[in-house]
Write a protein that holds these residues in place. Structure first.
Motif, PDB file in Angstrom:
ATOM      1  N   ASP A  20      24.341  29.664  -6.726  1.00 16.79           N
ATOM      2  CA  ASP A  20      25.623  30.062  -6.140  1.00 16.79           C
ATOM      3  C   ASP A  20      26.537  30.682  -7.184  1.00 16.79           C
ATOM      4  O   ASP A  20      26.718  30.136  -8.278  1.00 16.79           O
ATOM      5  N   GLY A  21      27.150  31.804  -6.854  1.00 18.70           N
ATOM      6  CA  GLY A  21      28.242  32.333  -7.648  1.00 18.70           C
ATOM      7  C   GLY A  21      29.538  31.646  -7.244  1.00 18.70           C
ATOM      8  O   GLY A  21      29.557  30.844  -6.292  1.00 18.70           O
ATOM      9  N   PRO A  22      30.656  31.948  -7.921  1.00 22.16           N
ATOM     10  CA  PRO A  22      31.928  31.274  -7.604  1.00 22.16           C
ATOM     11  C   PRO A  22      32.346  31.430  -6.145  1.00 22.16           C
ATOM     12  O   PRO A  22      32.746  30.458  -5.505  1.00 22.16           O
ATOM     13  N   LEU A  23      32.251  32.654  -5.604  1.00 17.61           N
ATOM     14  CA  LEU A  23      32.686  32.872  -4.225  1.00 17.61           C
ATOM     15  C   LEU A  23      31.777  32.149  -3.242  1.00 17.61           C
ATOM     16  O   LEU A  23      32.252  31.460  -2.332  1.00 17.61           O
ATOM     17  N   ARG A  24      30.474  32.289  -3.416  1.00 15.42           N
ATOM     18  CA  ARG A  24      29.538  31.635  -2.496  1.00 15.42           C
ATOM     19  C   ARG A  24      29.686  30.124  -2.571  1.00 15.42           C
ATOM     20  O   ARG A  24      29.615  29.433  -1.546  1.00 15.42           O
ATOM     21  N   GLY A  25      29.918  29.592  -3.762  1.00 12.58           N
ATOM     22  CA  GLY A  25      30.115  28.153  -3.908  1.00 12.58           C
ATOM     23  C   GLY A  25      31.354  27.684  -3.163  1.00 12.58           C
ATOM     24  O   GLY A  25      31.326  26.650  -2.486  1.00 12.58           O
ATOM     25  N   ARG A  26      32.465  28.442  -3.272  1.00 18.47           N
ATOM     26  CA  ARG A  26      33.683  28.071  -2.549  1.00 18.47           C
ATOM     27  C   ARG A  26      33.476  28.119  -1.045  1.00 18.47           C
ATOM     28  O   ARG A  26      33.939  27.236  -0.309  1.00 18.47           O
ATOM     29  N   LEU A  27      32.796  29.158  -0.581  1.00 18.98           N
ATOM     30  CA  LEU A  27      32.535  29.268   0.863  1.00 18.98           C
ATOM     31  C   LEU A  27      31.657  28.128   1.352  1.00 18.98           C
ATOM     32  O   LEU A  27      31.877  27.574   2.430  1.00 18.98           O
ATOM     33  N   ARG A  28      30.660  27.774   0.560  1.00 16.93           N
ATOM     34  CA  ARG A  28      29.771  26.691   0.957  1.00 16.93           C
ATOM     35  C   ARG A  28      30.540  25.374   1.044  1.00 16.93           C
ATOM     36  O   ARG A  28      30.378  24.591   1.986  1.00 16.93           O
ATOM     37  N   ARG A  29      31.396  25.110   0.053  1.00 16.79           N
ATOM     38  CA  ARG A  29      32.173  23.864   0.067  1.00 16.79           C
ATOM     39  C   ARG A  29      33.169  23.852   1.223  1.00 16.79           C
ATOM     40  O   ARG A  29      33.396  22.806   1.841  1.00 16.79           O
ATOM     41  N   ALA A  30      33.779  25.018   1.507  1.00 12.63           N
ATOM     42  CA  ALA A  30      34.711  25.090   2.630  1.00 12.63           C
ATOM     43  C   ALA A  30      33.998  24.795   3.945  1.00 12.63           C
ATOM     44  O   ALA A  30      34.525  24.094   4.810  1.00 12.63           O
ATOM     45  N   TRP A  31      32.803  25.342   4.114  1.00 17.48           N
ATOM     46  CA  TRP A  31      32.036  25.109   5.333  1.00 17.48           C
ATOM     47  C   TRP A  31      31.647  23.642   5.455  1.00 17.48           C
ATOM     48  O   TRP A  31      31.745  23.049   6.532  1.00 17.48           O
ATOM     49  N   THR A  32      31.226  23.042   4.341  1.00 13.50           N
ATOM     50  CA  THR A  32      30.885  21.614   4.363  1.00 13.50           C
ATOM     51  C   THR A  32      32.096  20.792   4.757  1.00 13.50           C
ATOM     52  O   THR A  32      32.001  19.859   5.568  1.00 13.50           O
ATOM     53  N   GLY A  33      33.259  21.107   4.172  1.00 15.84           N
ATOM     54  CA  GLY A  33      34.475  20.381   4.525  1.00 15.84           C
ATOM     55  C   GLY A  33      34.858  20.555   5.983  1.00 15.84           C
ATOM     56  O   GLY A  33      35.230  19.584   6.661  1.00 15.84           O
ATOM     57  N   ALA A  34      34.745  21.791   6.497  1.00 12.82           N
ATOM     58  CA  ALA A  34      35.101  22.039   7.896  1.00 12.82           C
ATOM     59  C   ALA A  34      34.191  21.276   8.843  1.00 12.82           C
ATOM     60  O   ALA A  34      34.640  20.784   9.891  1.00 12.82           O
ATOM     61  N   ARG A  35      32.924  21.158   8.501  1.00 12.97           N
ATOM     62  CA  ARG A  35      31.971  20.439   9.363  1.00 12.97           C
ATOM     63  C   ARG A  35      32.288  18.957   9.453  1.00 12.97           C
ATOM     64  O   ARG A  35      31.840  18.287  10.397  1.00 12.97           O
ATOM     65  N   HIS A  36      33.051  18.439   8.489  1.00 15.51           N
ATOM     66  CA  HIS A  36      33.310  17.003   8.482  1.00 15.51           C
ATOM     67  C   HIS A  36      34.744  16.667   8.890  1.00 15.51           C
ATOM     68  O   HIS A  36      35.187  15.528   8.722  1.00 15.51           O
TER      69      HIS A  36
END
Length: 210
Positions: A190-206
């Motif tokens: 993951d690059g910085p942007l992809r990592g942030r998007l992935r974490r945001a998606w994980t947070g939204a799912r929970h």
């Protein structure tokens, strides 16, 4: 092997667990909160408290994790805050007594770091945009009410091994846990942007609405 990821609410357990799941081949994630949510939905709202206080929660978590560890060949990842020593012994302790290889990690950070993470997770950004940066974290009221207790209790030796995460990324925390367990993670691409998007998606799912 069971990887139990403990820590205060907002301490990064869920993000770390999903990073491990993503990069650890053959792993599964078992979230004990689902047992608690089910018990809450069966209970009249006026009678709902901390579901961990229910013996049924502790017994159910033990039985499901025992089943998962017995029947699944790969690592089992469990993100769950437990700060009461008797409850810890009824879950983690009993699984160890049963003969399972349980590795327990507590993710710690300063109070300021945890507060910042609470503001950033879920709807935190939206709340700040609408109501200002110092707006009360209404959706995180339970987490805030337990924060000082969590930070105090989880520093105790019973809840080792401790991992201080203030200056670590989620990927670095996962790397640390894997290395401590002699597990090999897939490379983090993951690059910085992809990592942030992935974490945001994980947070939204929970995010929970009930």
């Amino acid at each position: 092997m069971l990887l139990w990821i403990n820590g205060p609410f907002g301490g990064g357990k869920t993000q770390t667990a999903h990073e491990l799941l993503r990069r650890l081949p053959g792993s599964v994630l078992c979230d004990p909160e689902h047992v608690g949510f089910g018990l809450h939905r069966m209970t009249p709202p006026a009678l709902r408290g901390d579901f961990q206080d229910l013996p049924a929660w502790r017994q159910g978590v033990y039985e499901v994790l025992d089943l998962a560890l017995t029947g699944h060949a790969g690592p089992v990842i469990v993100p769950m805050t437990v700060v009461e020593a008797p409850y810890f012994r009824e879950t983690v302790g009993r699984l160890r007594e049963r003969g399972h290889d349980v590795r327990h990690f507590t993710l710690l950070a300063t109070r300021e770091t945890v507060l910042r993470r609470l503001r950033e997770r879920g709807f935190g950004h939206a709340v700040r945009l609408v109501a200002g940066k110092d707006a009360p974290l209404r959706r995180e009221s339970f987490a805030l009410s337990r924060l000082d207790l969590c930070l105090e209790r989880l520093r105790e030796e019973e809840f080792a091994q401790h991992v201080w995460t203030d200056r670590l990324t989620v990927a670095q925390v996962a790397d640390h846990i894997a290395a401590a367990c002699a597990l090999t993670l897939a490379p983090n691409t993951d690059g910085p942007l992809r990592g942030r998007l992935r974490r945001a998606w994980t947070g939204a799912r929970h995010i929970r609405f009930d």
